[in-house]
Design an enzyme around this catalytic site. Structure first.
Site, short mmCIF file in Angstrom:
data_model
loop_
_atom_site.label_atom_id
_atom_site.label_comp_id
_atom_site.label_asym_id
_atom_site.label_seq_id
_atom_site.Cartn_x
_atom_site.Cartn_y
_atom_site.Cartn_z
N LYS A 182 0.84 -1.20 0.00
CA LYS A 182 0.00 0.00 0.00
C LYS A 182 0.88 1.25 0.00
O LYS A 182 1.62 1.49 0.95
CB LYS A 182 -0.89 0.05 1.24
CG LYS A 182 -1.92 1.17 1.13
CD LYS A 182 -2.64 1.45 2.42
CE LYS A 182 -1.92 2.44 3.29
NZ LYS A 182 -1.73 3.76 2.68
N GLU A 387 10.32 15.04 15.86
CA GLU A 387 10.57 15.07 14.42
C GLU A 387 9.64 16.10 13.78
O GLU A 387 8.43 16.03 13.95
CB GLU A 387 10.29 13.67 13.85
CG GLU A 387 10.65 13.54 12.40
CD GLU A 387 10.34 12.15 11.86
OE1 GLU A 387 9.25 11.63 12.16
OE2 GLU A 387 11.18 11.61 11.13
P1 NAD Z 1 2.38 7.55 8.67
O1 NAD Z 1 2.81 6.60 9.73
O2 NAD Z 1 1.29 8.48 8.97
O3 NAD Z 1 1.91 6.74 7.38
C1 NAD Z 1 2.73 5.77 6.77
C2 NAD Z 1 1.85 4.77 6.05
O4 NAD Z 1 1.09 4.04 7.01
C3 NAD Z 1 0.85 5.38 5.10
O5 NAD Z 1 0.76 4.56 3.96
C4 NAD Z 1 -0.45 5.34 5.90
O6 NAD Z 1 -1.62 5.28 5.10
C5 NAD Z 1 -0.29 4.05 6.68
N1 NAD Z 1 -1.04 3.94 7.92
C6 NAD Z 1 -1.54 4.94 8.70
N2 NAD Z 1 -2.12 4.41 9.80
C7 NAD Z 1 -1.98 3.05 9.72
C8 NAD Z 1 -2.35 1.96 10.57
N3 NAD Z 1 -2.96 2.14 11.72
N4 NAD Z 1 -2.02 0.71 10.19
C9 NAD Z 1 -1.35 0.49 9.03
N5 NAD Z 1 -0.98 1.48 8.19
C10 NAD Z 1 -1.28 2.75 8.53
O7 NAD Z 1 3.70 8.29 8.22
P2 NAD Z 1 3.87 9.41 7.11
O8 NAD Z 1 3.42 10.69 7.67
O9 NAD Z 1 3.27 8.95 5.81
O10 NAD Z 1 5.45 9.38 6.87
C11 NAD Z 1 6.31 10.13 7.60
C12 NAD Z 1 7.02 9.29 8.66
O11 NAD Z 1 7.69 8.19 8.04
C13 NAD Z 1 8.07 10.06 9.39
O12 NAD Z 1 7.96 9.82 10.77
C14 NAD Z 1 9.37 9.48 8.84
O13 NAD Z 1 10.46 9.61 9.70
C15 NAD Z 1 9.02 8.08 8.57
N6 NAD Z 1 9.93 7.46 7.61
C16 NAD Z 1 10.84 6.54 8.05
C17 NAD Z 1 11.76 5.96 7.16
C18 NAD Z 1 12.78 4.96 7.64
O14 NAD Z 1 13.36 4.29 6.80
N7 NAD Z 1 13.02 4.84 8.93
C19 NAD Z 1 11.73 6.32 5.82
C20 NAD Z 1 10.78 7.26 5.39
C21 NAD Z 1 9.88 7.81 6.30
#
Ligand code: NAD
Length: 479
Positions: A182, A387
């Site tokens: 997804k 962050e």
């Molecule tokens: P997010 O956690 O809001 O969303 C990430 C994904 O999870 C999206 O596809 C979202 O639809 C999905 N999602 C949301 N709630 C969910 C649930 N309860 N169960 C399953 N899936 C769910 O994060 P974001 O705002 O899209 O991304 C930013 C974050 O990602 C930042 O904190 C960043 O540091 C992190 N990030 C980490 C890495 C790494 O390699 N460590 C790389 C890129 C981004």
């Protein structure tokens, strides 16, 4: 005195991309209508609605997992590694051939500058598929066995949409797993173009399934009983919810979460290079980078000089149209993310830190935030601890290496760090004491498929990339 140069616009043509008015789900090798509703994806630089995209519900996710299971049992896990490699090489080559189309589409849907999507994201995506294609017939030498896990459920964020997809899909397929992935709800378009690439590569139906949607769709994937492995990249908050959801099951999990990296500059560092490294560390991809160098730790004796040079350099950053080849800093990915950045920055000011933003004209439509630096930041400030995930740098100072280590490690996160010293001389004494998964020496934000990436503490667990990245998708040497 700073000289500001005027540049003639040099926009990349968007004629190469064909954005359809609406998109279905990619299940069992075909685009199908979902049972659920739909949502809009928007160009964050203009607020233009780009397309209507299907929102997968539980029944759609179930169909995708069934398709992945059938493909796993009947085709993919039975195929030799050498045969699987041919598909991965084919996908890698098509990504290269369609690189400009992918880069333009990524910049339109995400808001990142074309020079980054063209020169960083897409080449590293192709490199990932090439790299893991090479492992597919050599898994017995990996140290993690050669038995796949089964069906992988993968959920990714919006900051590097296609790159995160590659980090997830390439190792999973190389190891003989099938996937249901997804993409994030604000950036689904390159994942859907990747689905077309899978068709073009004649990948057997069901090996890759792409289901679009938001948190509920992600939850349905993670909690599906026939998913053997969950791979998640995103926020620490959602990562914790996923860890709770899979606790007590036998699903294997990797979590790549948030960060608050220290970029440490010693007084003997080559300052011209360090300034470029600081800028790249926090303003690359608008600071929407999990491993961004969002905390600058600068040795007190050079702090004034570093700040003066940094502001001078920041004043030359060109903020604006992501498709303009001159652009350094593009659009913030969504109105929600912009609101979060504004909120935390206002809190920084209210807590007493001093704010300075680069003098730049921001476009009137779209979501924008000028490159910003906070000085006079203390460890207790929220802008030093949380962050921000935007183009905002917090600056702290230190006197001794021990103080630098202590401040760098004083965070719930542990994803990355940078150390700037004369010819990298202090790196060996620093690296082992920094609680960070990646430590860069006299550089920052360098990514390579051969190199493992992942966090400590609240930045998650498991590694992606390199030989280590295979571990997440294999049963282990004793299986
Ligand atoms: P997010 O956690 O809001 O969303 C990430 C994904 O999870 C999206 O596809 C979202 O639809 C999905 N999602 C949301 N709630 C969910 C649930 N309860 N169960 C399953 N899936 C769910 O994060 P974001 O705002 O899209 O991304 C930013 C974050 O990602 C930042 O904190 C960043 O540091 C992190 N990030 C980490 C890495 C790494 O390699 N460590 C790389 C890129 C981004």
């Amino acid at each position: 005195m700073t000289t500001i140069f005027e540049y003639a616009p040099a926009p990349e043509s968007r004629a190469i991309v064909d954005i359809k008015p609406s998109y279905g789900l990619f299940i069992n090798g075909e685009f199908v209508d979902g049972h659920g509703s739909s949502f809009k994806t928007v160009n964050p630089a203009t607020e233009e609605v780009l397309a209507e995209v299907a929102e997968a519900d539980d029944a759609d996710v179930d169909e995708a997992v069934r398709a992945a299971r059938r493909a796993y049992t009947r085709v993919w896990s039975r195929m030799s590694g050498a045969e699987r490699a041919k598909y991965l090489y084919r996908i890698a080559r098509i990504i290269q051939e369609r690189g400009r189309e992918l880069a333009v589409l990524e910049s339109i849907d995400n808001g990142k500058p074309i020079k980054e999507s063209r020169d960083v994201d897409i080449p590293v995506v192709a490199a990932h598929f090439f790299y893991y294609a090479g492992w597919a017939d050599k898994l017995e030498h990996s140290g993690y066995g050669s038995t796949p896990l089964g069906v992988a459920g993968q959920v990714i964020p919006w900051n590097f949409p296609l790159l995160m997809l590659a980090w997830k899909i390439a190792p999973a397929l190389a190891c003989g797993n099938t996937v249901v992935l997804k993409p994030a709800e604000t950036t689904p378009l390159t994942a859907l173009l990747f689905a077309e690439i899978c068709q073009q590569a004649d990948l057997p139906p069901g090996v890759v399934n792409i289901v679009t949607g938001a948190g509920d769709t992600g939850r349905a994937i993670v909690s599906h009983p026939d998913v053997d492995k969950v791979a998640f990249t995103g926020s620490t908050e959602v990562g914790k919810a996923i860890a709770r959801a899979v606790a007590g099951t036998d699903k294997k999990v990797t979590l790549e979460l948030g960060g608050k990296a220290a970029n440490i500059v010693f007084d003997d560092a080559p300052l011209d290079q360090a300034i470029e490294g600081i800028v790249n560390g926090i303003f690359f991809n608008q600071g929407h980078v999990c491993c961004a160098g969002s905390r600058l730790l600068v040795q007190e004796s050079v702090a004034d000089e570093v700040m003066e040079r940094l502001k001078r350099r920041m004043a030359t950053l060109r903020v604006g149209d992501p498709l303009d080849k001159n652009t350094d800093v593009g659009a913030i990915n969504s109105a929600e993310q912009l609101a979060k950045i504004r909120e935390l920055s206002d809190i920084g000011e209210a807590e007493g830190a001093e704010r300075w933003s680069a003098p730049c004209d921001l476009p009137t439509n779209g979501y924008w935030f000028a490159p910003t630096v906070f000085t006079g930041v203390s460890q207790a400030h929220r802008i030093a601890r949380e962050e921000i995930f935007g183009p905002v740098l917090s600056v702290l100072t230190f006197r001794t290496p021990s103080e630098a280590i202590e401040k760098a490690n004083n965070t719930p996160f542990g994803l990355s760090a940078g150390v700037w010293t004369d010819k990298g001389s202090r790196i060996l004494s620093m690296a082992n004491r920094l609680r960070a998964g990646v430590v860069w020496a006299n550089t920052f934000n360098k990514f390579d498929p051969t190199s493992p990436f992942g966090g400590y503490k609240e930045s998650g667990y498991g590694r992606e990339g390199g030989r280590h990245g295979l571990e997440a998708y294999l049963k282990g040497a004793d299986a």
